[in-house]
Design an enzyme around this catalytic site. Structure first.
Site, PDB file in Angstrom:
ATOM      1  N   CYS A  31      49.844  61.364  38.948  1.00  0.00           N
ATOM      2  CA  CYS A  31      50.186  62.434  39.875  1.00  0.00           C
ATOM      3  C   CYS A  31      50.041  61.927  41.313  1.00  0.00           C
ATOM      4  CB  CYS A  31      49.246  63.611  39.667  1.00  0.00           C
ATOM      5  SG  CYS A  31      49.472  64.437  38.078  1.00  0.00           S
TER       6      CYS A  31
ATOM      7  N   CYS B  36      42.388  60.506  31.907  1.00  0.00           N
ATOM      8  CA  CYS B  36      42.990  61.767  32.302  1.00  0.00           C
ATOM      9  C   CYS B  36      42.675  62.888  31.321  1.00  0.00           C
ATOM     10  CB  CYS B  36      44.492  61.606  32.437  1.00  0.00           C
ATOM     11  SG  CYS B  36      45.252  60.950  30.964  1.00  0.00           S
TER      12      CYS B  36
ATOM     13  N   CYS C 246      46.627  61.991  43.167  1.00  0.00           N
ATOM     14  CA  CYS C 246      45.534  61.268  42.500  1.00  0.00           C
ATOM     15  C   CYS C 246      45.859  59.790  42.317  1.00  0.00           C
ATOM     16  CB  CYS C 246      45.222  61.905  41.151  1.00  0.00           C
ATOM     17  SG  CYS C 246      44.680  63.612  41.292  1.00  0.00           S
TER      18      CYS C 246
ATOM     19  N   CYS D   1      41.785  70.136  35.767  1.00  0.00           N
ATOM     20  CA  CYS D   1      43.188  70.091  36.201  1.00  0.00           C
ATOM     21  C   CYS D   1      44.002  69.248  35.219  1.00  0.00           C
ATOM     22  CB  CYS D   1      43.277  69.524  37.616  1.00  0.00           C
ATOM     23  SG  CYS D   1      44.943  69.526  38.295  1.00  0.00           S
ATOM     24  N   CYS D   2      43.447  68.082  34.837  1.00  0.00           N
ATOM     25  CA  CYS D   2      44.151  67.228  33.867  1.00  0.00           C
ATOM     26  C   CYS D   2      44.320  67.954  32.531  1.00  0.00           C
ATOM     27  CB  CYS D   2      43.395  65.919  33.649  1.00  0.00           C
ATOM     28  SG  CYS D   2      43.558  64.713  34.981  1.00  0.00           S
TER      29      CYS D   2
HETATM   30 FE1  SF4 Z   1      45.599  67.251  38.346  1.00  0.00          FE
HETATM   31 FE2  SF4 Z   1      45.275  64.843  39.501  1.00  0.00          FE
HETATM   32 FE3  SF4 Z   1      44.943  65.159  36.826  1.00  0.00          FE
HETATM   33 FE4  SF4 Z   1      47.376  65.282  37.965  1.00  0.00          FE
HETATM   34  S1  SF4 Z   1      45.998  63.481  37.837  1.00  0.00           S
HETATM   35  S2  SF4 Z   1      46.600  66.642  36.409  1.00  0.00           S
HETATM   36  S3  SF4 Z   1      46.910  66.370  39.929  1.00  0.00           S
HETATM   37  S4  SF4 Z   1      43.680  66.054  38.497  1.00  0.00           S
END
Ligand code: SF4
Length: 250
Positions: free
Chosen positions: A193, A221, A196, A110-111
C-alpha cells in the site's frame, strides 16, 4: 541447462503437483516482481490456475497501471477482490484513515480489514493457493516450506519461488520481457500500500521499505504470520480474533 532453467523447471513441477493433488488452485498475485514471474510461468505453460489480486483501496497508481497491463498482456483473467466496506468504515471510524501508524496492533487491524478478510473470500472453496514469497525477503520467512498446510485458511499453500534469489527474479523478467511495476525502478524492491511503502537505498534490506516504523520481526501483513491479535475493538463490527497466516499479497 542453466541454473535459472533448472529453477524454472522446479517451479513448473511444483505448480503441476499442486494442480494434480489440490484442485482447484489459485494464485494470489500481489503484482510484485516475484508474482510477475509466476504470472508469466503460469500463462506461458497454460496451467489450470486461477489468478486474483487484492485491491486494498490504498495501492499506488503504478500498481493499478500494472493491473491493467496484466489484463491486456496475459490470457488469464485477473480477479480483483475489494475489502468489505462495513469493516473498513468501522476501522476508520475508530482509528482514523491513517490510524495504522499509531501501533502495530492498529496496523494489523487495517491489514486485516483490507487484506486478510478479502483473502479469506478469495480462498474459500479452493484446494491450494500459490504465493511468490521468497525465503530471503524477510526474517519472518526463514522457516517457510515450498508446500505446507495452511491451517488458518484450511488449504494447501505453495511457495514455488521460495529458494529463488532477487537476481533470479530479475534475470527471468529481463529474459522474457515480463511487465513489472515501474516503482521497482525507483528503489522500491517490496511493494504494498502507498502509505506503508517507501523506497530504500541500494544495499538496504529488501523489506526495510515496508512498515519502516516497526520492528522487523513484526513485518508481515497478516496474510503470513502466526500469532493471535485482536482487532476492531468496539467498532460496531464484532471484535474479531484471528490467527495471522501466510502470504505477501500487498
Ligand atoms: Fe492498511 Fe498499510 Fe496494511 Fe495497507 S499495508 S492494509 S494501508 S496498514
Amino acid at each position: 541447462m542453466s541454473a535459472l532453467d533448472q529453477k524454472i523447471e522446479q517451479v513448473r513441477t511444483v505448480l503441476s503437483a499442486a494442480i494434480r493433488d489440490f484442485p482447484p488452485v489459485v494464485f494470489a498475485n500481489s503484482l510484485g516482481a516475484e508474482d510477475m514471474v509466476l504470472t508469466d510461468i503460469i500463462a506461458r505453460n497454460h496451467l489450470d490456475i486461477g489468478m486474483f489480486s487484492l485491491d486494498t483501496g490504498r495501492l499506488p497508481q503504478e500498481t493499478y497501471e500494472l493491473m491493467q497491463v496484466v489484463r491486456n498482456h496475459y490470457a488469464i483473467p485477473l480477479q480483483v477482490y475489494f475489502p468489505d466496506s462495513a469493516l473498513v468504515e468501522a476501522y476508520v471510524a475508530q482509528h482514523g484513515i491513517n490510524g495504522f501508524y499509531n501501533s502495530v496492533e492498529n496496523r494489523k487491524g487495517c491489514c486485516f480489514a483490507r487484506k486478510v478478510e478479502p483473502l479469506r473470500r478469495a480462498l474459500a472453496g479452493k484446494g491450494a493457493w500459490i504465493t511468490g514469497m521468497r525465503r530471503d525477503q524477510a526474517v519472518t520467512r526463514g522457516t517457510l516450506a515450498v508446500s505446507a498446510w495452511d491451517t488458518d485458511n484450511g488449504l494447501q499453500k505453495f511457495n514455488p519461488l521460495l529458494d529463488w534469489t532477487n537476481k533470479d527474479v530479475w534475470a527471468y523478467i529481463r529474459r522474457h520481457d515480463v511487465p513489472y511495476n515501474k516503482l521497482h525502478d525507483q528503489f522500491y524492491p517490496s511493494l504494498g500500500c502507498a502509505p506503508c511503502t517507501r523506497s530504500v537505498t541500494p544495499g538496504e534490506d529488501i523489506r526495510s521499505g515496508r512498515w519502516w516504523w516497526e520492528d522487523p520481526n513484526s513485518k508481515e501483513c497478516g496474510l503470513h504470520a502466526s500469532r493471535v491479535i485482536q482487532i476492531a475493538h468496539g467498532t460496531g463490527v464484532s471484535a474479531q480474533k484471528f490467527t495471522e497466516q501466510s502470504t505477501e499479497l500487498v
